[in-house]
Design a protein around this motif. Sequence first.
Motif, short mmCIF file in Angstrom:
data_model
loop_
_atom_site.label_atom_id
_atom_site.label_comp_id
_atom_site.label_asym_id
_atom_site.label_seq_id
_atom_site.Cartn_x
_atom_site.Cartn_y
_atom_site.Cartn_z
N LYS A 81 46.81 25.54 18.01
CA LYS A 81 45.65 26.23 17.49
C LYS A 81 45.68 27.70 17.91
CE LYS A 81 42.69 22.16 17.27
NZ LYS A 81 41.39 21.53 17.64
N ARG A 82 45.00 28.49 17.11
CA ARG A 82 44.84 29.91 17.42
C ARG A 82 43.65 30.06 18.37
NH1 ARG A 82 43.39 34.63 12.95
NH2 ARG A 82 43.51 36.43 14.38
N VAL A 83 43.88 30.80 19.47
CA VAL A 83 42.85 30.97 20.49
C VAL A 83 42.58 32.46 20.65
CG1 VAL A 83 42.22 30.58 22.90
CG2 VAL A 83 43.59 28.87 21.67
N ARG A 84 41.32 32.84 20.43
CA ARG A 84 40.93 34.24 20.57
C ARG A 84 39.74 34.35 21.52
NH1 ARG A 84 39.91 35.61 14.42
NH2 ARG A 84 39.55 33.35 14.40
N PHE A 85 39.77 35.35 22.38
CA PHE A 85 38.64 35.59 23.27
C PHE A 85 38.76 36.98 23.89
CE2 PHE A 85 41.92 33.42 25.75
CZ PHE A 85 42.07 34.24 26.85
N THR A 86 37.67 37.41 24.51
CA THR A 86 37.64 38.67 25.25
C THR A 86 37.57 38.35 26.74
OG1 THR A 86 36.53 39.83 23.46
CG2 THR A 86 36.39 40.82 25.64
N LEU A 87 38.51 38.91 27.48
CA LEU A 87 38.56 38.69 28.92
C LEU A 87 38.03 39.92 29.65
CD1 LEU A 87 39.57 36.91 31.31
CD2 LEU A 87 41.72 38.16 31.17
N ARG A 88 37.20 39.70 30.65
CA ARG A 88 36.61 40.80 31.40
C ARG A 88 36.85 40.58 32.89
NH1 ARG A 88 30.89 42.09 29.20
NH2 ARG A 88 32.21 42.82 27.49
N ILE A 89 37.31 41.63 33.59
CA ILE A 89 37.64 41.55 35.01
C ILE A 89 36.74 42.49 35.80
CG2 ILE A 89 39.44 41.82 36.74
CD1 ILE A 89 41.48 41.29 34.52
N PRO A 90 35.89 41.96 36.68
CA PRO A 90 35.02 42.82 37.48
C PRO A 90 35.77 43.43 38.67
CG PRO A 90 34.16 40.56 37.25
CD PRO A 90 35.59 40.55 36.86
N TYR A 91 35.27 44.55 39.13
CA TYR A 91 35.78 45.15 40.36
C TYR A 91 34.62 45.69 41.18
CZ TYR A 91 35.31 49.63 37.87
OH TYR A 91 34.83 50.70 37.17
N GLU A 92 34.87 45.88 42.48
CA GLU A 92 33.92 46.49 43.39
C GLU A 92 34.61 47.61 44.14
OE1 GLU A 92 30.95 42.72 44.50
OE2 GLU A 92 32.41 43.48 45.96
N ILE A 93 34.06 48.81 44.06
CA ILE A 93 34.59 49.94 44.80
C ILE A 93 33.63 50.23 45.96
CG2 ILE A 93 35.06 52.43 44.72
CD1 ILE A 93 35.95 52.05 41.84
N THR A 94 34.17 50.17 47.17
CA THR A 94 33.37 50.45 48.36
C THR A 94 33.60 51.90 48.77
OG1 THR A 94 33.58 48.16 49.11
CG2 THR A 94 32.90 49.80 50.74
N ARG A 95 32.49 52.62 49.00
CA ARG A 95 32.57 54.01 49.44
C ARG A 95 32.49 54.08 50.96
NH1 ARG A 95 28.21 56.45 45.18
NH2 ARG A 95 27.05 54.69 46.04
N THR A 96 32.83 55.22 51.49
CA THR A 96 32.91 55.37 52.95
C THR A 96 31.57 55.14 53.64
OG1 THR A 96 32.66 57.76 52.67
CG2 THR A 96 34.91 56.91 52.91
N ASP A 97 30.46 55.31 52.92
CA ASP A 97 29.15 55.07 53.52
C ASP A 97 28.73 53.60 53.42
OD1 ASP A 97 28.64 54.82 50.85
OD2 ASP A 97 27.09 56.36 50.76
N GLY A 98 29.62 52.74 52.90
CA GLY A 98 29.34 51.32 52.82
C GLY A 98 28.72 50.86 51.52
N THR A 99 28.30 51.78 50.68
CA THR A 99 27.71 51.40 49.40
C THR A 99 28.81 50.97 48.43
OG1 THR A 99 27.76 53.71 48.68
CG2 THR A 99 25.72 52.90 49.70
N VAL A 100 28.40 50.18 47.43
CA VAL A 100 29.36 49.57 46.51
C VAL A 100 29.03 49.95 45.07
CG1 VAL A 100 30.25 47.39 45.59
CG2 VAL A 100 29.82 47.63 48.05
N ILE A 101 30.07 50.31 44.32
CA ILE A 101 29.94 50.55 42.89
C ILE A 101 30.61 49.39 42.16
CG2 ILE A 101 30.57 52.06 40.97
CD1 ILE A 101 30.61 54.39 42.91
N GLU A 102 29.87 48.72 41.29
CA GLU A 102 30.41 47.61 40.54
C GLU A 102 30.75 48.03 39.11
OE1 GLU A 102 27.50 44.54 40.78
OE2 GLU A 102 28.08 43.94 42.81
N GLY A 103 31.82 47.46 38.60
CA GLY A 103 32.21 47.79 37.23
C GLY A 103 33.18 46.78 36.69
#
Length: 212
Positions: A81-103
Motif C-alpha cells: 500500500k501507499r503510505v503518506r504522512f507528515t513527520l514532525r520532530i520537536p527540539y529543545e534549545i537550552t540557553r545559558t540562563d536555563g530557559t528553554v526554547i521549544e520548536g
Amino acid sequence: MTNGFDPSPGDPIMENDISYITETVCIIADKVYAHCQQRECFPEVEVDLEGGKFKSIRFKPGFIVDGTLIVTELANRPNFKRVRFTLRIPYEITRTDGTVIEGFLPDILKDIVMFIPPARDEFEFRIVVETRSQVLDTPTELDGLLKFAVGTFLIIKVVGRVQLLIPAFGFCPEPPECEEFNQEEDICKQFDYEPFPDFFPPQFEDLFPEAE
C-alpha cells in the motif's frame, strides 16, 4: 546485565540449548510486519535565541502529525500500500540562563510503499515511526540567531497486535536489591580513606634535588 539476570558463557540460554526451554507460551505482542529506513538532512536550521545565549540542544521523538496519515491501495501491487504522512520532530534549545526554547524541525513529508497484507476489518495495522536526530556541525550564533545543521535517521514500521506462540525459559529471576539513596553521607567515613599528609615542611634537597 539486564534486570538482574546475567547469563555467562556456557549457560544453556547463551548456547541456544532448546532443551532448557521449559514451555511454550502464548503472548499478545506488537508484531512488525514491515519496516524500512530513510535519512533526512537539514543543512541550516535557524532559531531566534530571543536575546539569550546558546548552551545545548536536544531532540525529542518524532511523531506523525494528526490527520496527515493516508494509506491507500495500489493497483497491480497486492499486499502493498501507499503510505503518506507528515513527520514532525520537536527540539529543545537550552540557553545559558536555563530557559528553554521549544520548536520543531522542518516538517518531513513521506510518500512510500510498504507491505501491508490483507486483514479482517477489526484488525488494525499501525504506522510507527522512530527517529534519531543529531547536530552535524558546531552551532553558530550571529546577531541573536542560532544556526545549525541536523541529520535524522528514520525507521518506519507497519505494526499489528497479534497472539504469538513463543518458547519460554520460565519466569524471570528475582531482581537485585534496590540501592537506597543516602543523602547524609558519613563525613568521618570519608576521612578514613584520606591519604595521610606530610607533617613537616620540605627540605632544600626535596625541592631542588638537582642541586645535590
